[in-house]
Design an enzyme around this catalytic site. Structure first.
Site, PDB file in Angstrom:
ATOM      1  N   SER A 148      -1.884  40.228   5.888  1.00  0.00           N
ATOM      2  CA  SER A 148      -2.896  40.082   4.627  1.00  0.00           C
ATOM      3  C   SER A 148      -3.722  40.974   5.332  1.00  0.00           C
ATOM      4  O   SER A 148      -4.145  41.050   6.357  1.00  0.00           O
ATOM      5  CB  SER A 148      -3.672  38.914   4.182  1.00  0.00           C
ATOM      6  OG  SER A 148      -4.785  39.148   3.578  1.00  0.00           O
ATOM      7  N   TYR A 161      -9.878  32.877   6.715  1.00  0.00           N
ATOM      8  CA  TYR A 161      -9.263  33.326   5.859  1.00  0.00           C
ATOM      9  C   TYR A 161      -8.605  34.782   6.867  1.00  0.00           C
ATOM     10  O   TYR A 161      -7.569  34.884   7.404  1.00  0.00           O
ATOM     11  CB  TYR A 161      -8.862  33.849   5.279  1.00  0.00           C
ATOM     12  CG  TYR A 161      -7.661  33.987   4.530  1.00  0.00           C
ATOM     13  CD1 TYR A 161      -6.669  33.619   4.121  1.00  0.00           C
ATOM     14  CD2 TYR A 161      -7.668  35.753   3.452  1.00  0.00           C
ATOM     15  CE1 TYR A 161      -5.612  33.721   3.340  1.00  0.00           C
ATOM     16  CE2 TYR A 161      -6.144  36.416   2.741  1.00  0.00           C
ATOM     17  CZ  TYR A 161      -5.244  35.124   2.901  1.00  0.00           C
ATOM     18  OH  TYR A 161      -3.885  35.748   2.033  1.00  0.00           O
TER      19      TYR A 161
HETATM   20  N1  LIG Z   1      -2.351  36.570  -3.511  1.00  0.00           N
HETATM   21  C1  LIG Z   1      -3.168  38.002  -2.570  1.00  0.00           C
HETATM   22  O1  LIG Z   1      -4.541  37.921  -3.081  1.00  0.00           O
HETATM   23  C2  LIG Z   1      -2.873  36.880  -1.398  1.00  0.00           C
HETATM   24  C3  LIG Z   1      -2.756  38.776  -0.559  1.00  0.00           C
HETATM   25  C4  LIG Z   1      -2.010  38.510   0.759  1.00  0.00           C
HETATM   26  C5  LIG Z   1      -1.595  37.827   1.623  1.00  0.00           C
HETATM   27  N2  LIG Z   1      -1.138  36.710   0.902  1.00  0.00           N
HETATM   28  C6  LIG Z   1      -0.341  35.523   1.221  1.00  0.00           C
HETATM   29  O2  LIG Z   1       0.597  35.720   0.638  1.00  0.00           O
HETATM   30  C7  LIG Z   1       1.004  34.375   0.898  1.00  0.00           C
HETATM   31  C8  LIG Z   1       1.235  34.177  -0.093  1.00  0.00           C
HETATM   32  O3  LIG Z   1       0.812  33.844  -1.051  1.00  0.00           O
HETATM   33  P1  LIG Z   1       0.992  33.321  -3.072  1.00  0.00           P
HETATM   34  O4  LIG Z   1      -0.138  34.703  -3.054  1.00  0.00           O
HETATM   35  O5  LIG Z   1       2.137  33.725  -3.101  1.00  0.00           O
HETATM   36  O6  LIG Z   1       0.368  32.366  -3.068  1.00  0.00           O
HETATM   37  P2  LIG Z   1       0.734  31.189  -3.854  1.00  0.00           P
HETATM   38  O7  LIG Z   1       1.149  31.161  -5.250  1.00  0.00           O
HETATM   39  O8  LIG Z   1       0.358  30.543  -4.149  1.00  0.00           O
HETATM   40  O9  LIG Z   1       2.049  30.301  -2.119  1.00  0.00           O
HETATM   41  C9  LIG Z   1       1.369  30.159  -1.497  1.00  0.00           C
HETATM   42  C10 LIG Z   1       2.000  28.909  -1.315  1.00  0.00           C
HETATM   43  O10 LIG Z   1       2.301  28.514   0.019  1.00  0.00           O
HETATM   44  C11 LIG Z   1       2.790  27.062  -0.439  1.00  0.00           C
HETATM   45  N3  LIG Z   1       2.092  26.257   0.805  1.00  0.00           N
HETATM   46  C12 LIG Z   1       0.227  26.512   1.646  1.00  0.00           C
HETATM   47  N4  LIG Z   1       0.193  25.462   1.974  1.00  0.00           N
HETATM   48  C13 LIG Z   1       1.539  25.173   2.679  1.00  0.00           C
HETATM   49  C14 LIG Z   1       1.922  23.993   3.122  1.00  0.00           C
HETATM   50  N5  LIG Z   1       0.652  23.293   4.639  1.00  0.00           N
HETATM   51  N6  LIG Z   1       3.460  23.564   3.854  1.00  0.00           N
HETATM   52  C15 LIG Z   1       4.184  24.234   3.030  1.00  0.00           C
HETATM   53  N7  LIG Z   1       3.954  24.735   1.488  1.00  0.00           N
HETATM   54  C16 LIG Z   1       2.291  25.507   1.614  1.00  0.00           C
HETATM   55  C17 LIG Z   1       2.195  26.738  -1.239  1.00  0.00           C
HETATM   56  O11 LIG Z   1       2.719  25.543  -1.776  1.00  0.00           O
HETATM   57  P3  LIG Z   1       2.448  24.317  -2.620  1.00  0.00           P
HETATM   58  O12 LIG Z   1       2.295  25.037  -3.960  1.00  0.00           O
HETATM   59  O13 LIG Z   1       2.735  23.076  -2.735  1.00  0.00           O
HETATM   60  O14 LIG Z   1       0.151  24.186  -2.818  1.00  0.00           O
HETATM   61  C18 LIG Z   1       2.224  27.661  -2.575  1.00  0.00           C
HETATM   62  O15 LIG Z   1       4.071  27.593  -2.553  1.00  0.00           O
HETATM   63  C19 LIG Z   1       0.647  33.277   1.521  1.00  0.00           C
HETATM   64  O16 LIG Z   1       0.440  33.113   2.721  1.00  0.00           O
HETATM   65  C20 LIG Z   1      -0.561  33.967   1.115  1.00  0.00           C
HETATM   66  O17 LIG Z   1      -2.502  34.042   2.338  1.00  0.00           O
HETATM   67  C21 LIG Z   1      -1.398  36.570  -0.640  1.00  0.00           C
END
Ligand SMILES: NC(=O)c1ccc[n+]([C@@H]2O[C@H](COP(=O)([O-])OP(=O)(O)OC[C@H]3O[C@@H](n4cnc5c(N)ncnc54)[C@H](OP(=O)(O)O)[C@@H]3O)[C@@H](O)[C@H]2O)c1
Length: 257
Positions: A148, A161
């Site tokens: 990120s 974070y």
């Molecule tokens: N959205 C943003 O603004 C943003 C910006 C920069 C980076 N990111 C990064 O992008 C990545 C994906 O996030 P996203 O934005 O696509 O959000 P998201 O749709 O909420 O996805 C996060 C996923 O991580 C899974 N997860 C969390 N803890 C876990 C664990 N212990 N074991 C297995 N699965 C786990 C969640 O599963 P559950 O559905 O079971 O909870 C969910 O599917 C993350 O690394 C996040 O930090 C996001």
């Protein structure tokens, strides 16, 4: 010789909205996905099956699922072994799971802070070490990890974070240097704010991008085997400026992203 586009893809955290968009893009961009094989791993097995069914309908040749909570470090190797036993090796390991802790709550509750760090940093580094060993042993492949922009500089609203993502990005730098002589790429994907379930509670400013767009840009960065890809690309400029600000000025600014 340029590496072929990945065809055997393990996605760790496959229920993430960004990961799902990347997987769909792979299928759409590879003649209907006929040669693509996915191993999807995540803890919500019903959701995992739904993502798998969608990729099958779109034309993926094979989609396997593996239930895992990545906080359970002892299960990581079984997932990697599954890819090896199913396909003999893997072309791309995409690491996508993560969670956005409530900074203020985590400061009051050390257990919450420990869990958030465990999920975003400890579990990621543990998995990356084993994933790198698999790629190193087979002598080819690519690791792509969603870190990120939050890891580039600690900001007042999300520094737990941000610190975890900085740990991941620094770890990836070392891995990249170690694996480069073998032709193994390590791609650090650094999105700015993306509209996904993780950010559902946040007010959406003009710098938010959709999961579809983030997935499209991440897919392109993976195919180009980029070292570091800001998503969208304008974040490279924004974060360059933010990193260059003197601390005396930076501490007075209220930057939300
Ligand atoms: N959205 C943003 O603004 C943003 C910006 C920069 C980076 N990111 C990064 O992008 C990545 C994906 O996030 P996203 O934005 O696509 O959000 P998201 O749709 O909420 O996805 C996060 C996923 O991580 C899974 N997860 C969390 N803890 C876990 C664990 N212990 N074991 C297995 N699965 C786990 C969640 O599963 P559950 O559905 O079971 O909870 C969910 O599917 C993350 O690394 C996040 O930090 C996001």
């Amino acid at each position: 010789m340029p590496a072929l586009a990945p065809q055997r893809i393990l996605i760790a955290g496959a229920t993430s909205a960004i990961a799902e968009a990347i997987a769909r893009r792979f299928v759409a961009q590879s003649a209907g996905g006929a040669a693509l094989r996915f191993l999807l791993a995540g803890r919500n097995e019903a959701r995992l099956e739904a993502v798998a069914a969608d990729l099958r309908v779109r034309g993926a040749a094979e989609v396997l699922c593996f239930g895992i909570d990545f906080q359970d470090l002892d299960r990581h190797q079984a997932l990697l072994d599954q890819a090896r036993s199913a396909w003999g090796g893997v072309d791309l390991i995409l690491v996508a799971w993560g969670s956005l802790p409530d900074q203020a709550a985590a400061e009051r509750d050390p257990e919450l802070a420990r869990r958030a760090w465990g999920e975003n940093a400890t579990a990621s580094l543990a998995f990356l070490g084993r994933a790198a060993a698999l790629l190193d042993e087979q002598g080819h492949g690519q690791l792509a990890v969603i870190s990120s922009v939050a890891g580039d500089r600690g900001r007042r609203g999300n520094y737990l974070y941000g610190a975890a993502k900085a740990a991941v990005s620094t770890y990836l730098q070392g891995l990249r240097a170690r694996l480069h002589p073998k032709g193994i790429a390590v791609t650090d994907l650094r999105p700015g704010p993306v509209d996904t379930p993780m950010t559902a509670h946040l007010r959406k400013g003009p710098l938010f991008c959709s999961a579809e767009r983030a997935g499209r840009l991440a897919h392109a960065a993976i195919l180009r085997r980029r070292d570091i890809a800001y998503i969208p690309g304008y974040w490279r400029l924004i974060m360059t400026v933010i990193r260059l600000l003197p601390e005396g000025l930076f501490k007075r600014l209220n930057l939300s992203a």
